[in-house]
Design an enzyme around this catalytic site. Structure first.
Site, PDB file in Angstrom:
ATOM      1  N   CYS A 163       0.858  -1.183   0.000  1.00  0.00           N
ATOM      2  CA  CYS A 163       0.000   0.000   0.000  1.00  0.00           C
ATOM      3  C   CYS A 163       0.892   1.231   0.000  1.00  0.00           C
ATOM      4  CB  CYS A 163      -0.894  -0.013   1.236  1.00  0.00           C
ATOM      5  SG  CYS A 163      -1.878   1.490   1.469  1.00  0.00           S
ATOM      6  N   CYS A 200      -0.478   4.007  -6.309  1.00  0.00           N
ATOM      7  CA  CYS A 200      -1.429   3.276  -5.483  1.00  0.00           C
ATOM      8  C   CYS A 200      -1.534   1.891  -6.090  1.00  0.00           C
ATOM      9  CB  CYS A 200      -2.794   3.969  -5.480  1.00  0.00           C
ATOM     10  SG  CYS A 200      -4.091   3.029  -4.628  1.00  0.00           S
TER      11      CYS A 200
END
EC number: 5.1.1.3
Length: 273
Positions: free
Chosen positions: A73, A184
């Site tokens: 992440c 992302c």
């Protein structure tokens, strides 16, 4: 050398793009994946919330046998990694530095675009990492808050997604970028749409592969085995366990679109409620 078990976590299905690279670069490695789907997206969460999520998830992964952690992440990599390294003895790696290095390597003009969550952009971690590698490179950042919910709802390849991608990428196109960091891990789900919008002249950088390659080197330095060739004639496999803080069925459905099959087993766990 210890074989080791890799723990990965993300706010949802996005980290599966990193799991995919683990299966290629670290064949046979045991993997535990935690998708914090009860709190997706992470991009609008406070620093305190993100630190709390990371601490509880990493503690859980370690309790399940993980002895190496990959932050799958970008938001958590940007906000939480440094502090989590202080709180846990287990080695960890994030996405920012490997992704920045790949972008610097691939950019011919030094004009690098970044799309990411609001929290990642606000943290400024990519800009700092790129500048540390090459002060002549510029990073042009664009927060893209609508993209993660589109991926999580299975709408990656829809007119709605393309409209959002065009809106977010237009300011970066105007800056004349030649390289775009997908900041992302959800955004590779949108890769086809992004490529249609930007065209072939802009190189896309997915930090996942670079991060797992860096993790492999780090494991070797630390005395881990980086893969598991097994007995002679034994086919390499990746042992995967999935945990989610939200709906297992929803995770299976969206993850199945990306993986080509529904992931199993997926266990719901009320870790963070």
């Amino acid at each position: 050398m210890a074989k080791g078990t890799v723990g990965l976590f993300d706010s949802g299905v996005g980290g599966l793009t990193v799991v995919r690279e683990v299966s290629v670069i670290l064949p046979g490695k045991r993997v535990i994946y935690f998708g914090d789907t009860a709190h997706v997206p992470y991009g609008d969460k406070s620093v305190d919330e993100l630190l709390s999520y990371a601490e509880r998830i990493i503690g859980f992964l370690c309790s399940q046998g993980a002895d190496y952690i990959i932050f799958a992440c970008n938001t958590s990599s940007a906000v939480s990694l440094r502090l989590m390294r202080d709180r846990f003895q287990v080695p960890m790696i994030g996405l920012i530095e490997p992704g920045a290095a790949e972008a610097v390597r691939l950019s011919a003009t030094g004009r690098i675009g970044l799309i990411a969550t609001e929290a990642t952009v606000k943290a400024g971690a990519y800009a700092r990492a790129v500048s540390a590698l090459n002060r002549n490179c510029q990073v042009f950042s664009q927060a893209a808050p609508r993209l993660v919910p589109l991926v999580e709802s299975g709408e990656s390849d829809t007119p709605k997604a393309e409209q959002a991608v065009r809106e977010y990428l237009e300011p970066l196109r105007e800056q004349g970028i030649d390289t775009l960091i997908l900041g992302c891990t959800h955004y590779p789900f949108l890769r086809d749409v992004i490529e249609r919008v930007l065209g072939p002249e802009v190189v896309l950088v997915d930090p996942a592969a670079a991060t797992v390659r860096a993790a492999r080197l780090d494991m070797l330095r630390r005395g881990f085995s980086a893969d598991n060739p097994g007995a002679q004639g034994e086919q390499d496999t990746v042992s995967l366990r999935y945990f989610v803080s939200g709906s297992a069925d929803a995770f299976r459905a969206v993850a199945g679109q990306f993986l080509g099959r529904e992931p199993e087993p997926v266990t719901e766990i009320c870790l963070l409620r």
